[in-house]
Design an enzyme around this catalytic site. Sequence first.
Site, PDB file in Angstrom:
ATOM      1  N   GLU A  70      39.568  30.585 116.006  1.00 18.68           N
ATOM      2  CA  GLU A  70      39.316  30.496 114.633  1.00 18.68           C
ATOM      3  C   GLU A  70      39.295  31.666 114.016  1.00 18.68           C
ATOM      4  OE1 GLU A  70      39.251  27.683 112.831  1.00 18.68           O
ATOM      5  OE2 GLU A  70      38.596  26.198 114.213  1.00 18.68           O
ATOM      6  N   LEU A  71      40.402  32.132 113.589  1.00 22.36           N
ATOM      7  CA  LEU A  71      40.593  33.695 113.161  1.00 22.36           C
ATOM      8  C   LEU A  71      40.889  33.872 111.674  1.00 22.36           C
ATOM      9  CD1 LEU A  71      43.371  34.035 116.126  1.00 22.36           C
ATOM     10  CD2 LEU A  71      40.744  34.267 116.191  1.00 22.36           C
ATOM     11  N   CYS A 101      36.275  33.648 106.104  1.00 21.08           N
ATOM     12  CA  CYS A 101      37.709  33.479 106.489  1.00 21.08           C
ATOM     13  C   CYS A 101      38.268  32.661 105.363  1.00 21.08           C
ATOM     14  CB  CYS A 101      37.534  32.910 107.565  1.00 21.08           C
ATOM     15  SG  CYS A 101      36.784  31.359 107.993  1.00 21.08           S
ATOM     16  N   LYS A 141      27.804  34.234 122.979  1.00 20.28           N
ATOM     17  CA  LYS A 141      27.562  35.502 122.682  1.00 20.28           C
ATOM     18  C   LYS A 141      27.919  35.622 121.148  1.00 20.28           C
ATOM     19  CE  LYS A 141      30.023  39.088 121.736  1.00 20.28           C
ATOM     20  NZ  LYS A 141      29.069  39.646 120.730  1.00 20.28           N
ATOM     21  N   PRO A 142      26.567  36.003 120.172  1.00 25.04           N
ATOM     22  CA  PRO A 142      26.645  36.035 118.806  1.00 25.04           C
ATOM     23  C   PRO A 142      26.981  37.332 118.306  1.00 25.04           C
ATOM     24  CG  PRO A 142      24.520  35.778 119.187  1.00 25.04           C
ATOM     25  CD  PRO A 142      25.231  35.906 120.789  1.00 25.04           C
ATOM     26  N   ALA A 143      27.317  37.621 117.342  1.00 22.33           N
ATOM     27  CA  ALA A 143      27.729  38.991 116.842  1.00 22.33           C
ATOM     28  C   ALA A 143      26.345  39.924 116.795  1.00 22.33           C
ATOM     29  CB  ALA A 143      28.232  39.019 115.414  1.00 22.33           C
ATOM     30  N   SER A 184      34.909  23.342 103.647  1.00 24.64           N
ATOM     31  CA  SER A 184      34.163  23.245 104.762  1.00 24.64           C
ATOM     32  C   SER A 184      33.276  21.961 104.802  1.00 24.64           C
ATOM     33  CB  SER A 184      33.068  24.488 104.775  1.00 24.64           C
ATOM     34  OG  SER A 184      33.443  25.589 104.357  1.00 24.64           O
ATOM     35  N   GLU A 195      43.062  40.907 104.753  1.00 27.27           N
ATOM     36  CA  GLU A 195      41.724  40.088 104.495  1.00 27.27           C
ATOM     37  C   GLU A 195      40.960  41.240 103.913  1.00 27.27           C
ATOM     38  OE1 GLU A 195      40.042  38.753 108.127  1.00 27.27           O
ATOM     39  OE2 GLU A 195      39.471  36.888 107.003  1.00 27.27           O
ATOM     40  N   GLY A 206      36.604  34.913 114.961  1.00 24.96           N
ATOM     41  CA  GLY A 206      36.266  36.242 114.495  1.00 24.96           C
ATOM     42  C   GLY A 206      37.765  36.626 113.679  1.00 24.96           C
ATOM     43  N   TRP A 261      29.560  37.323 112.462  1.00 24.70           N
ATOM     44  CA  TRP A 261      28.430  37.669 111.844  1.00 24.70           C
ATOM     45  C   TRP A 261      28.257  36.948 110.294  1.00 24.70           C
ATOM     46  CZ3 TRP A 261      29.984  39.558 107.423  1.00 24.70           C
ATOM     47  CH2 TRP A 261      31.056  40.446 107.137  1.00 24.70           C
ATOM     48  N   ARG A 297      31.514  32.713  97.249  1.00 22.44           N
ATOM     49  CA  ARG A 297      30.647  32.244  98.289  1.00 22.44           C
ATOM     50  C   ARG A 297      30.446  33.291  99.431  1.00 22.44           C
ATOM     51  NH1 ARG A 297      32.526  28.141 102.768  1.00 22.44           N
ATOM     52  NH2 ARG A 297      30.705  27.602 103.712  1.00 22.44           N
ATOM     53  N   ARG A 344      29.015  24.822 115.105  1.00 24.77           N
ATOM     54  CA  ARG A 344      30.391  24.263 115.353  1.00 24.77           C
ATOM     55  C   ARG A 344      30.880  24.059 116.595  1.00 24.77           C
ATOM     56  NH1 ARG A 344      34.358  26.569 110.428  1.00 24.77           N
ATOM     57  NH2 ARG A 344      35.052  27.996 112.080  1.00 24.77           N
TER      58      ARG A 344
HETATM   59  P1  NAP Z   1      35.477  40.346 115.081  1.00 25.66           P
HETATM   60  O1  NAP Z   1      35.319  41.911 114.914  1.00 25.66           O
HETATM   61  O2  NAP Z   1      36.635  39.783 115.367  1.00 25.66           O
HETATM   62  O3  NAP Z   1      34.129  40.038 116.048  1.00 25.66           O
HETATM   63  C1  NAP Z   1      33.724  38.668 115.912  1.00 25.66           C
HETATM   64  C2  NAP Z   1      33.027  38.598 117.289  1.00 25.66           C
HETATM   65  O4  NAP Z   1      33.694  39.044 118.436  1.00 25.66           O
HETATM   66  C3  NAP Z   1      31.724  39.478 117.557  1.00 25.66           C
HETATM   67  O5  NAP Z   1      30.733  38.298 118.212  1.00 25.66           O
HETATM   68  C4  NAP Z   1      32.137  40.717 118.271  1.00 25.66           C
HETATM   69  O6  NAP Z   1      31.188  41.277 118.863  1.00 25.66           O
HETATM   70  C5  NAP Z   1      33.136  40.039 119.280  1.00 25.66           C
HETATM   71  N1  NAP Z   1      33.937  40.922 119.918  1.00 25.66           N
HETATM   72  C6  NAP Z   1      34.721  41.884 119.263  1.00 25.66           C
HETATM   73  N2  NAP Z   1      35.629  42.583 119.888  1.00 25.66           N
HETATM   74  C7  NAP Z   1      35.600  42.008 121.116  1.00 25.66           C
HETATM   75  C8  NAP Z   1      36.115  42.287 122.324  1.00 25.66           C
HETATM   76  N3  NAP Z   1      36.998  43.185 122.667  1.00 25.66           N
HETATM   77  N4  NAP Z   1      35.883  41.225 123.344  1.00 25.66           N
HETATM   78  C9  NAP Z   1      34.895  40.288 123.225  1.00 25.66           C
HETATM   79  N5  NAP Z   1      34.327  40.069 121.935  1.00 25.66           N
HETATM   80  C10 NAP Z   1      34.577  40.924 120.911  1.00 25.66           C
HETATM   81  O7  NAP Z   1      35.141  39.652 113.665  1.00 25.66           O
HETATM   82  P2  NAP Z   1      34.027  40.090 112.548  1.00 25.66           P
HETATM   83  O8  NAP Z   1      33.970  41.146 111.857  1.00 25.66           O
HETATM   84  O9  NAP Z   1      32.662  39.785 113.036  1.00 25.66           O
HETATM   85  O10 NAP Z   1      34.038  38.696 111.596  1.00 25.66           O
HETATM   86  C11 NAP Z   1      34.836  38.624 110.673  1.00 25.66           C
HETATM   87  C12 NAP Z   1      36.134  38.031 111.072  1.00 25.66           C
HETATM   88  O11 NAP Z   1      36.192  36.502 111.601  1.00 25.66           O
HETATM   89  C13 NAP Z   1      37.378  37.823 109.832  1.00 25.66           C
HETATM   90  O12 NAP Z   1      38.567  38.015 110.209  1.00 25.66           O
HETATM   91  C14 NAP Z   1      37.033  36.363 109.438  1.00 25.66           C
HETATM   92  O13 NAP Z   1      38.278  35.787 108.893  1.00 25.66           O
HETATM   93  C15 NAP Z   1      36.936  35.842 110.891  1.00 25.66           C
HETATM   94  N6  NAP Z   1      36.489  34.342 110.725  1.00 25.66           N
HETATM   95  C16 NAP Z   1      37.084  33.368 110.832  1.00 25.66           C
HETATM   96  C17 NAP Z   1      36.590  32.128 110.871  1.00 25.66           C
HETATM   97  C18 NAP Z   1      37.339  30.886 111.298  1.00 25.66           C
HETATM   98  O14 NAP Z   1      36.877  29.870 111.093  1.00 25.66           O
HETATM   99  N7  NAP Z   1      38.703  30.889 111.120  1.00 25.66           N
HETATM  100  C19 NAP Z   1      35.239  31.760 110.421  1.00 25.66           C
HETATM  101  C20 NAP Z   1      34.579  32.959 110.246  1.00 25.66           C
HETATM  102  C21 NAP Z   1      34.887  34.273 110.299  1.00 25.66           C
HETATM  103  P3  NAP Z   1      30.419  42.482 118.287  1.00 25.66           P
HETATM  104  O15 NAP Z   1      29.289  42.220 117.399  1.00 25.66           O
HETATM  105  O16 NAP Z   1      29.724  43.121 119.300  1.00 25.66           O
HETATM  106  O17 NAP Z   1      31.244  43.443 117.560  1.00 25.66           O
END
Ligand code: NAP
Length: 488
Positions: free
Chosen positions: A261-262, A295, A185-187, A452, A392, A239, A161, A289, A170
């Site tokens: 991308e974690l 991330c 599948k977006p958030a 970025s 984090e 995520g 999100w 920002r 991307r």
């Molecule tokens: P997240 O909880 O891992 O969720 C990311 C996505 O995965 C959402 O669409 C979520 O759906 C889905 N998801 C969650 N559990 C899942 C499962 N068991 N199976 C399949 N899909 C699942 O992360 P977030 O809180 O949205 O985002 C923050 C994280 O993203 C941070 O750790 C950040 O560092 C990382 N991030 C990394 C980058 C990069 O480029 N390295 C860029 C941006 C963000 P729901 O919305 O339904 O929960």
Amino acid sequence: MSIATREQAVLDGVEKRLYIGGEWREADGGGTLAVEDPATGEALCEIADATPADATTALDAAVASQAEWAATPANRRAEILWRAFELLNERADDLALVMTLEMGKALAESKAEIAYAAEFFRWFSGEALRIEGSYKVAANAASRVLVMRQPIGPSFFITPWNFPTAMGTRKVGPAIAAGCTMVWKPAQQTPLSAFALAQILEECGLPGGVLNLITSSSSSSVAGPLIADPRLRKLSFTGSTEVGRKLIAQAADNVLKVSMELGGNAPFLIFDDADLDAAVEGAMIAKMRNIGEACTSANRFHVAAGLADEFASRLAKRMGGLRVGRGTEEGVEIGPLIDDDQRGKVAELVDDAVGKGAKAILGGSTIDGTGYFFEPTVLGAVPAEARVLREEIFGPVAPIASFDSEQEAVAAANDTEYGLVAYVFTRDLKRALRVCESLETGMIGLNQGMVSNAGAPFGGVKQSGIGREGGNEGIEEYLETKYVAINV
Ligand code: NAP
């Protein structure tokens, strides 16, 4: 038009149904889920809540379209991307408003994200035309070696999100360029930006079935069947590391090609020869920002002992001057955090650090009232055992620790399972190169607070991920290599 009326009119213009096989449709069984404004905690609208059956239908559509899409001339794929790049920029005001309403960040930041997101389409529009193979005479001259690059096939994207449009473009950009079809599948917190992007791609002539969009309140139940489906060829996820680990394990059964991308835990190093003004500027970008919900956010500041107090007070002054509020309001620079859970986690990390001896130089608390606001916070003299240096944060909190030597700074920076990005501020070229070579990260901002760039390979090492997005490397994630041994 009043602000509220404009917000409603823009929201009304965004699709809220699943996009499968070129058609907008309700979820199987008609289920919906609410999208919330994090600045007020109120529901903005209802959107379709996909079931596992919808997910399979979306993959069916992607599979059915794959051969024709792969055969579509690269010129056409490039034109669609270029037009979408233009439309994103032309409609930036409306798209930014949608993003701010569902995600919270200030309008200026949402507009900057739309511009950044559009850059991936511009970049990959060019990359679509540069997919090359090779032909050579074998070393023993007995045969010829033909190497061809082909689209990997139906791909599945899961995005977070925090950058609702850019994390989509991307992946969608290089997939379109390479000739892959996809399910996205977006958030669940930020689906509207994804719907708006799909509408733009449809308008730009992307054939039905190439991009299929599903939104769901149960990500694991829609993702599971797709990852287990042998017709899927690629999983790209952005995520948290925690979810990424689970998805890699699921993808192993099908030996799926994965891009991950974690999470990150970016160190921001300021050496005693740094330009402190530049370091404060860089810190403001790297920390604030996206409300610190990136991330790439500077997660911890390691500052040469002689500069630490001065840096902390200058940063606190700048961060204290930021206006916090609903992102749609004029002059607001810092919006709310995404939800109460995220805000609770930020408060917990700050309390832990202060409990262990850190000093709150600025802020340190949640802001009462509606919405999920947290004060811009600077913590000084943070001890090594504080969780805030290891986990984090994802919020507007800048923990500052000091170091006495370059060796100590590099060791502290690398003392983490993450390896996404680091920031280094120094005026000494030899030190800059030495430190950059020693840091265990995929990216480094050298005397700048942002990395970025659509034309650069974005990604992490260690537990921050696998693969790269953007740059010349970005399209590689969507191509397979086939080699033909030719008997001459
Ligand atoms: P997240 O909880 O891992 O969720 C990311 C996505 O995965 C959402 O669409 C979520 O759906 C889905 N998801 C969650 N559990 C899942 C499962 N068991 N199976 C399949 N899909 C699942 O992360 P977030 O809180 O949205 O985002 C923050 C994280 O993203 C941070 O750790 C950040 O560092 C990382 N991030 C990394 C980058 C990069 O480029 N390295 C860029 C941006 C963000 P729901 O919305 O339904 O929960």
